[in-house]
Design an enzyme around this catalytic site. Structure first.
Site, PDB file in Angstrom:
ATOM      1  N   ASN A 184     -63.484 -23.361   2.328  1.00 19.25           N
ATOM      2  CA  ASN A 184     -64.901 -23.166   2.037  1.00 19.25           C
ATOM      3  C   ASN A 184     -65.289 -23.872   0.746  1.00 19.25           C
ATOM      4  O   ASN A 184     -65.936 -24.907   0.768  1.00 19.25           O
ATOM      5  CB  ASN A 184     -65.229 -21.665   1.954  1.00 19.25           C
ATOM      6  CG  ASN A 184     -66.728 -21.389   1.987  1.00 19.25           C
ATOM      7  OD1 ASN A 184     -67.531 -22.223   1.592  1.00 19.25           O
ATOM      8  ND2 ASN A 184     -67.105 -20.220   2.456  1.00 19.25           N
ATOM      9  N   ASP A 185     -64.865 -23.328  -0.374  1.00 23.96           N
ATOM     10  CA  ASP A 185     -65.286 -23.873  -1.663  1.00 23.96           C
ATOM     11  C   ASP A 185     -64.895 -25.334  -1.836  1.00 23.96           C
ATOM     12  O   ASP A 185     -65.636 -26.104  -2.455  1.00 23.96           O
ATOM     13  CB  ASP A 185     -64.665 -23.057  -2.803  1.00 23.96           C
ATOM     14  CG  ASP A 185     -65.141 -21.603  -2.794  1.00 23.96           C
ATOM     15  OD1 ASP A 185     -66.317 -21.380  -2.472  1.00 23.96           O
ATOM     16  OD2 ASP A 185     -64.329 -20.709  -3.081  1.00 23.96           O
TER      17      ASP A 185
END
Length: 454
Positions: A380-381
């Site tokens: 995600n990040d």
């Protein structure tokens, strides 16, 4: 055993442990490195047992047996997803051992006040800081940054108290001041790691690893033990270098990480904008159809892959695409993907993914523009475009994998929830992104079944 033979044996053990670390630098030589490390440690233990300084064997052998049992159980039972917290625990134990040895030196009347106090101070910070890191990674306490008013001022007062106590102890060797120094150091370690958010845990683990190494150096000088000095220096230096590499990969500074607060606040404007957008979802069958007709597929693993233990089925998917459909398949690894440095590399190596198929960020980032599919599984990040586009985002400036440049991006996630940093990912709503909701392993298994039907 004479002193000359003792020093030679410790030096030989040091060389073996250095070669072990060198072997661990590559997956292809990691097994050999482990074997050399085991031999080196056995030699170090036997040398210590034969040392004239050891006169009571009963407790020493009992502790070796107890530690061996704990280590064996940990190795057999701890899951690959729990490796980060296990490493945090081991860092803490290394620091705690320095504290105990320092206390034993003071009780015995040794006057190596400078070396003992430094080893104990750093070891105590490593121990208590590792406790917080372990608790956050294990889910025993919130993974987010925990802050309170006046926290940094309190840390400053504690740091001054530690320096003052250490100075007084070095000057007069009062055992009461030594125990005060130990208590203040432990509290300081707790408060230093408490405000560090979960997204910074890979860096924190590296820093704590360096602390445990430097603590061993201090104790090594106190004991006049060449093995502890050499290996502690290597562990401390390698941990510091790795910490630098990690913060550079995140485009941040060690000062910024250690002062904490990362991930405390989200960007409200971005969050509000994204509430008006719609994420497009698809099915594993859709993903299988597009991937089998692709020329190049780049797989981006993240912590979600680790949680679902999806690395084996992911490798099977890659093999099917390459052998059955003649698709070029590569794996892209971000330096801070997962919860510790090299987390994704370890998992892929466990699944026997060929080393030649795994690429670091700098080596593969430009290839996303020529990829037909980017298959993001649990990351995600490290793929969040806000790192490049939103100056108000906490992750702004962090180098990311440019998955948005692929023709189609498949995002395997359970929901649209934020990543570990607490920052929303606008890539979920991009026109070329297709969300595949569900458990990473189950979704990939369905894709593999579809690939093998055709």
């Amino acid at each position: 055993m004479s002193i000359s033979y003792l020093s030679f044996s410790y030096l030989l053990a040091s060389i073996l442990l250095i070669l072990s670390i060198r072997g661990l630098s590559s997956p292809e030589t990691a097994r050999k490195g482990n074997i050399l490390g085991i031999i080196g440690m056995i030699l170090a233990i036997l040398t210590t047992l034969y040392s004239p300084l050891v006169s009571e064997y009963k407790w020493v052998l009992l502790m070796i047996l107890l530690g061996g049992i704990i280590g064996t159980i940990s190795a057999l039972k701890v899951k690959m997803t729990a490796l980060p917290q296990m490493i945090a625990a081991f860092n803490g134990l290394g620091g705690l051992s320095s504290v105990f040895i320092a206390a034993a030196e003071i009780i015995s009347g040794a006057q190596t006040y400078l070396e003992t106090s430094l080893g104990m101070l750093i070891g105590a910070v490593a121990f208590s800081g590792s406790l917080i890191a372990f608790a956050k990674l294990q889910g025993l306490m919130p993974a987010k940054a925990i802050t309170f008013p006046g926290q940094q001022f309190l840390n400053l007062l504690l740091a001054l108290g530690v320096l003052g106590s250490a100075t007084l102890f070095i000057l007069n060797g009062n055992p009461d001041i030594f125990y005060l120094l130990a208590g203040l150091s432990i509290i300081l370690g707790l408060l230093l790691v408490l405000p560090i958010g979960g997204a910074d845990m890979p860096v924190v683990i590296s820093i704590l690893n360096a602390y445990s190494g430097w603590a061993a150096v201090g104790i090594g000088f106190a004991l006049h033990n060449v093995l502890l000095i050499i290996i502690g220096s290597i562990v401390g230096a390698s941990g510091a270098i790795l910490s630098y590499i990690m913060v550079k990969a995140m485009n941040r500074s060690l000062k910024n990480v250690m002062l904490g607060g990362f991930g405390v606040a989200k960007n409200k404007t971005a969050q509000a904008d994204e509430e008006e957008k719609v994420a497009h979802s698809g099915t594993p069958e859709d993903a299988a159809f597009i991937m089998e007709n692709a020329n190049k597929v780049i797989i981006v693993p993240g912590y979600g892959m680790a949680v679902a233990q999806a690395q084996h089925i992911l490798k099977e998917m890659a093999v099917d695409l390459k052998e059955k459909y003649d698709v070029e398949v590569k794996f892209a690894i971000h330096p801070v993907a997962g919860r510790m440095p090299g987390h994704m590399n370890v998992l892929l190596a466990e699944a026997n993914v060929p080393y030649d198929d795994v690429f670091e960020l700098d080596d593969i980032n430009r290839e996303f523009a020529t990829a037909d599919v980017a298959y993001v599984i649990g990351a995600n990040d490290v793929t969040n475009p806000q790192a490049k586009t939103n100056p108000d985002s906490p992750i702004f400036g962090m180098p990311i994998l440019d998955v948005e440049k692929a023709k189609t991006v498949f995002f395997v996630k359970r929901s649209l929830a934020t990543g570990y940093s607490g920052v929303d990912n606008p890539l979920f709503y991009a026109p070329n992104t297709v969300m595949l909701y569900g458990d990473a392993k189950k979704v990939t298994e369905e894709i593999v079944r579809s690939l093998e039907k055709n």
